[in-house]
Scaffold this motif. Structure first.
Motif, PDB file in Angstrom:
ATOM      1  N   ILE A 223     -17.196 -11.021 -28.399  1.00  0.00           N
ATOM      2  CA  ILE A 223     -18.433 -10.827 -28.490  1.00  0.00           C
ATOM      3  C   ILE A 223     -19.063 -11.582 -27.574  1.00  0.00           C
ATOM      4  O   ILE A 223     -18.908 -12.821 -27.363  1.00  0.00           O
ATOM      5  CB  ILE A 223     -18.947 -10.843 -29.797  1.00  0.00           C
ATOM      6  CG1 ILE A 223     -18.164  -9.976 -30.792  1.00  0.00           C
ATOM      7  CG2 ILE A 223     -20.461 -10.559 -29.740  1.00  0.00           C
ATOM      8  CD1 ILE A 223     -18.724  -9.953 -32.273  1.00  0.00           C
ATOM      9  N   ILE A 224     -20.045 -10.991 -26.480  1.00  0.00           N
ATOM     10  CA  ILE A 224     -20.852 -11.924 -25.608  1.00  0.00           C
ATOM     11  C   ILE A 224     -22.251 -11.923 -26.271  1.00  0.00           C
ATOM     12  O   ILE A 224     -23.070 -10.829 -26.365  1.00  0.00           O
ATOM     13  CB  ILE A 224     -20.960 -11.144 -24.193  1.00  0.00           C
ATOM     14  CG1 ILE A 224     -19.576 -11.011 -23.783  1.00  0.00           C
ATOM     15  CG2 ILE A 224     -21.919 -11.742 -23.325  1.00  0.00           C
ATOM     16  CD1 ILE A 224     -19.386 -10.231 -22.430  1.00  0.00           C
ATOM     17  N   GLY A 225     -23.013 -13.194 -26.513  1.00  0.00           N
ATOM     18  CA  GLY A 225     -24.187 -13.211 -26.915  1.00  0.00           C
ATOM     19  C   GLY A 225     -24.181 -13.269 -28.383  1.00  0.00           C
ATOM     20  O   GLY A 225     -23.421 -12.516 -29.111  1.00  0.00           O
ATOM     21  N   CYS A 226     -24.696 -14.382 -29.209  1.00  0.00           N
ATOM     22  CA  CYS A 226     -24.268 -14.701 -30.429  1.00  0.00           C
ATOM     23  C   CYS A 226     -25.926 -14.603 -31.230  1.00  0.00           C
ATOM     24  O   CYS A 226     -26.225 -15.596 -31.870  1.00  0.00           O
ATOM     25  CB  CYS A 226     -23.666 -16.033 -30.881  1.00  0.00           C
ATOM     26  SG  CYS A 226     -22.148 -15.846 -30.312  1.00  0.00           S
TER      27      CYS A 226
ATOM     28  N   ALA B 262     -11.346  -5.247 -26.575  1.00  0.00           N
ATOM     29  CA  ALA B 262     -12.627  -4.734 -26.745  1.00  0.00           C
ATOM     30  C   ALA B 262     -13.596  -5.820 -26.655  1.00  0.00           C
ATOM     31  O   ALA B 262     -13.404  -7.011 -27.044  1.00  0.00           O
ATOM     32  CB  ALA B 262     -12.807  -3.826 -27.561  1.00  0.00           C
ATOM     33  N   ILE B 263     -14.714  -5.588 -26.015  1.00  0.00           N
ATOM     34  CA  ILE B 263     -15.926  -6.516 -25.871  1.00  0.00           C
ATOM     35  C   ILE B 263     -17.116  -5.850 -26.384  1.00  0.00           C
ATOM     36  O   ILE B 263     -17.601  -4.870 -25.673  1.00  0.00           O
ATOM     37  CB  ILE B 263     -16.043  -7.204 -24.361  1.00  0.00           C
ATOM     38  CG1 ILE B 263     -14.959  -8.312 -24.217  1.00  0.00           C
ATOM     39  CG2 ILE B 263     -17.524  -7.785 -24.500  1.00  0.00           C
ATOM     40  CD1 ILE B 263     -14.834  -8.705 -22.941  1.00  0.00           C
ATOM     41  N   SER B 264     -17.968  -6.586 -27.191  1.00  0.00           N
ATOM     42  CA  SER B 264     -19.136  -6.127 -27.740  1.00  0.00           C
ATOM     43  C   SER B 264     -20.253  -7.118 -26.770  1.00  0.00           C
ATOM     44  O   SER B 264     -20.078  -7.942 -26.725  1.00  0.00           O
ATOM     45  CB  SER B 264     -19.774  -6.422 -28.808  1.00  0.00           C
ATOM     46  OG  SER B 264     -19.464  -5.676 -29.896  1.00  0.00           O
ATOM     47  N   ASP B 265     -21.291  -6.155 -25.967  1.00  0.00           N
ATOM     48  CA  ASP B 265     -22.140  -6.754 -24.966  1.00  0.00           C
ATOM     49  C   ASP B 265     -23.362  -7.018 -26.083  1.00  0.00           C
ATOM     50  O   ASP B 265     -24.305  -5.863 -26.058  1.00  0.00           O
ATOM     51  CB  ASP B 265     -22.168  -6.226 -23.822  1.00  0.00           C
ATOM     52  CG  ASP B 265     -23.245  -6.747 -22.778  1.00  0.00           C
ATOM     53  OD1 ASP B 265     -23.803  -7.726 -23.330  1.00  0.00           O
ATOM     54  OD2 ASP B 265     -23.782  -6.594 -21.626  1.00  0.00           O
ATOM     55  N   CYS B 266     -23.571  -7.961 -26.604  1.00  0.00           N
ATOM     56  CA  CYS B 266     -24.817  -8.344 -27.359  1.00  0.00           C
ATOM     57  C   CYS B 266     -25.587  -9.198 -26.434  1.00  0.00           C
ATOM     58  O   CYS B 266     -26.705 -10.054 -27.234  1.00  0.00           O
ATOM     59  CB  CYS B 266     -24.462  -8.895 -28.623  1.00  0.00           C
ATOM     60  SG  CYS B 266     -23.203  -7.766 -29.604  1.00  0.00           S
ATOM     61  N   SER B 267     -25.633  -9.431 -25.308  1.00  0.00           N
ATOM     62  CA  SER B 267     -26.556 -10.206 -24.547  1.00  0.00           C
ATOM     63  C   SER B 267     -28.137  -9.592 -24.527  1.00  0.00           C
ATOM     64  O   SER B 267     -28.167  -8.230 -24.902  1.00  0.00           O
ATOM     65  CB  SER B 267     -26.020 -10.287 -23.082  1.00  0.00           C
ATOM     66  OG  SER B 267     -25.981  -9.023 -22.391  1.00  0.00           O
ATOM     67  N   SER B 268     -28.932 -10.303 -24.154  1.00  0.00           N
ATOM     68  CA  SER B 268     -30.374  -9.606 -23.738  1.00  0.00           C
ATOM     69  C   SER B 268     -30.304  -8.471 -22.751  1.00  0.00           C
ATOM     70  O   SER B 268     -29.276  -8.689 -22.000  1.00  0.00           O
ATOM     71  CB  SER B 268     -31.506 -10.824 -23.754  1.00  0.00           C
ATOM     72  OG  SER B 268     -30.989 -11.386 -22.762  1.00  0.00           O
ATOM     73  N   ASN B 269     -31.246  -7.620 -22.958  1.00  0.00           N
ATOM     74  CA  ASN B 269     -31.327  -6.323 -22.156  1.00  0.00           C
ATOM     75  C   ASN B 269     -30.977  -6.757 -20.485  1.00  0.00           C
ATOM     76  O   ASN B 269     -30.397  -5.888 -19.994  1.00  0.00           O
ATOM     77  CB  ASN B 269     -32.500  -5.821 -21.987  1.00  0.00           C
ATOM     78  CG  ASN B 269     -32.844  -5.374 -23.530  1.00  0.00           C
ATOM     79  OD1 ASN B 269     -32.059  -5.506 -24.417  1.00  0.00           O
ATOM     80  ND2 ASN B 269     -34.318  -4.796 -23.768  1.00  0.00           N
ATOM     81  N   GLU B 270     -31.613  -7.672 -20.054  1.00  0.00           N
ATOM     82  CA  GLU B 270     -31.524  -8.050 -18.488  1.00  0.00           C
ATOM     83  C   GLU B 270     -30.171  -8.348 -18.011  1.00  0.00           C
ATOM     84  O   GLU B 270     -29.777  -8.271 -16.769  1.00  0.00           O
ATOM     85  CB  GLU B 270     -32.344  -8.873 -17.975  1.00  0.00           C
ATOM     86  CG  GLU B 270     -32.070 -10.241 -18.015  1.00  0.00           C
ATOM     87  CD  GLU B 270     -32.320 -11.104 -19.401  1.00  0.00           C
ATOM     88  OE1 GLU B 270     -32.306 -12.347 -19.643  1.00  0.00           O
ATOM     89  OE2 GLU B 270     -32.493 -10.264 -20.457  1.00  0.00           O
ATOM     90  N   HIS B 271     -29.157  -8.461 -19.007  1.00  0.00           N
ATOM     91  CA  HIS B 271     -27.801  -8.638 -18.558  1.00  0.00           C
ATOM     92  C   HIS B 271     -26.998  -7.873 -18.845  1.00  0.00           C
ATOM     93  O   HIS B 271     -25.530  -7.800 -18.258  1.00  0.00           O
ATOM     94  CB  HIS B 271     -27.352 -10.264 -19.489  1.00  0.00           C
ATOM     95  CG  HIS B 271     -27.997 -11.503 -19.194  1.00  0.00           C
ATOM     96  ND1 HIS B 271     -28.396 -12.048 -17.761  1.00  0.00           N
ATOM     97  CD2 HIS B 271     -28.643 -12.282 -19.928  1.00  0.00           C
ATOM     98  CE1 HIS B 271     -29.013 -12.915 -17.998  1.00  0.00           C
ATOM     99  NE2 HIS B 271     -29.272 -13.355 -19.079  1.00  0.00           N
ATOM    100  N   HIS B 272     -27.114  -6.898 -19.546  1.00  0.00           N
ATOM    101  CA  HIS B 272     -26.120  -5.768 -20.021  1.00  0.00           C
ATOM    102  C   HIS B 272     -25.586  -5.390 -18.788  1.00  0.00           C
ATOM    103  O   HIS B 272     -24.062  -5.423 -18.640  1.00  0.00           O
ATOM    104  CB  HIS B 272     -26.974  -4.448 -20.507  1.00  0.00           C
ATOM    105  CG  HIS B 272     -27.367  -4.916 -22.050  1.00  0.00           C
ATOM    106  ND1 HIS B 272     -28.111  -4.035 -22.865  1.00  0.00           N
ATOM    107  CD2 HIS B 272     -27.121  -6.027 -22.692  1.00  0.00           C
ATOM    108  CE1 HIS B 272     -28.453  -4.403 -23.857  1.00  0.00           C
ATOM    109  NE2 HIS B 272     -27.839  -5.899 -23.924  1.00  0.00           N
TER     110      HIS B 272
END
Length: 352
Positions: free
Chosen positions: A7-10, A67-77
């Motif tokens: 998971i990216i972004g906590c 698998a990876i969840s991209d939970c970063s803020s919008n500008e990093h997706h």
């Protein structure tokens, strides 16, 4: 052998949705957390019994992470999701898929190159009331859909964000992009596409930063309220309201008006779906309460993502679906800024 995920972004979305739902999934046996603030990833690992990655590259390079969840803020997706796909990982990206069409297309191109699954977290498709409503509309028992209205509003991201303050990234234009439009609006645009099996092709809108202020007491840089009129490809007309200033209770309701009756979704506390026939006959469905910020129930998103990987199925929300909704939100923002009716370009949706 269980699935190992990263998971990216906590932030809050990881804490409330992704991490608990991965933990509860019988096919997932390990979670690795990455956040640029190490204390955040360590807190998540402690809470959910996972590991911590010191860098995002560690997640990409780990051959066991599937698998990876991209939970970063919008500008990093577009950065994280693209790199994760090109590293051979399946990706579940938070919404909106990105802040521009070009960035979204980068992610879609990476998905094609990698052959991995890309799913986007438009979670309104997963509620039983919305699925049942789609079935009823598709069956034709209410005749054709003529008009619709939808709303999504709550008291704002500062009540939901990880740090519960007015410094939330949702209030920063360069990070959230579309304010309430990208936070709540895009969910409902995707839902309308899904429910109606149709596509929004023309929009007009008004927006305002009516009430929210940032950490310095200044009006925020993005809209906290957005109202729009929508026309679909099949000629249906509707309106939508998105708000961060519904201070009494959350509103997540939709009404669909058809030739032979009306369908109300999440309009009544007891009955999540109500059908009112032209004759006046009412059919009430008790399905399940929708998730709200105060009532976190299982969204079904993680289970669907893991099933898509495990069973090699097309994800329920594809990158193309997400791009379609993004184009509409960008059109809505343009309409609000220019005070003109904007036509959404649909020819290039099927990005080759």
């Amino acid at each position: 052998m269980g699935i190992k995920v990263g998971i990216i972004g906590c932030g809050s979305i990881t804490k409330m949705r992704h991490a608990p739902e991965y933990s509860a999934n019988p096919y997932v046996d390990e979670i690795v957390f990455y956040d640029r603030n190490l204390d955040r990833s360590e807190a998540m690992a402690a809470m959910f019994g996972g590991m911590v990655a010191e860098s995002v590259e560690e997640l990409y390079a780990d051959p066991d992470i599937v698998a990876i969840s991209d939970c970063s803020s919008n500008e990093h997706h577009h950065v994280f999701s693209t790199q994760a796909l090109l590293s051979g990982k399946h990706v579940l990206c938070e919404k909106p898929i990105s802040l521009t069409v070009e960035y979204a297309q980068e992610i879609l191109a990476a998905q094609k190159t990698s052959g991995k699954k890309l799913m986007v977290d438009h979670n309104q498709r997963f509620t039983r009331a919305h699925q049942k409503a789609r079935e009823i509309i598709a069956s034709g028992e209410l005749g054709k859909v003529l008009t619709f209205r939808t709303a999504f509003g709550h008291s704002g991201p500062e009540a939901w964000g990880i740090n519960k303050t007015k410094s939330t990234w949702f209030f920063k234009k360069e990070r959230s992009g579309f304010g309430v439009g990208g936070d709540l609006g895009i969910h409902k645009i995707d839902l309308l596409h899904y429910l109606l099996d149709d596509q929004i092709v023309q929009v007009s809108a008004f927006q305002g930063a009516l009430h929210k202020v940032d950490e310095n007491g200044e009006a925020i840089e993005v809209c906290d309220n957005l109202v729009c009129s929508l026309v679909t490809e099949k000629g249906r007309l509707g309106n939508a309201a998105f708000s961060w200033t519904y201070y009494g209770e959350e509103d997540n309701s939709t009404i669909v008006y058809c030739e032979k009756g009306i369908m109300k979704i999440y309009h009544d506390d007891e009955y999540q779906l109500q059908v009112i026939m032209q004759s006046g006959e009412k059919i009430n469905y008790q399905l399940e309460a929708i998730q709200t910020n105060d009532n976190q129930t299982k969204s079904g998103v993680i289970d669907a993502f893991i099933d898509a990987i495990r069973l090699d199925q097309e994800p329920i929300v594809t990158g193309e679906d997400a791009l379609r909704s993004l184009k509409v939100v960008i059109g809505i923002m343009e309409a609000a800024e220019t005070k003109r009716v904007v036509t959404i370009e649909t020819e290039s949706l099927l990005y080759k």
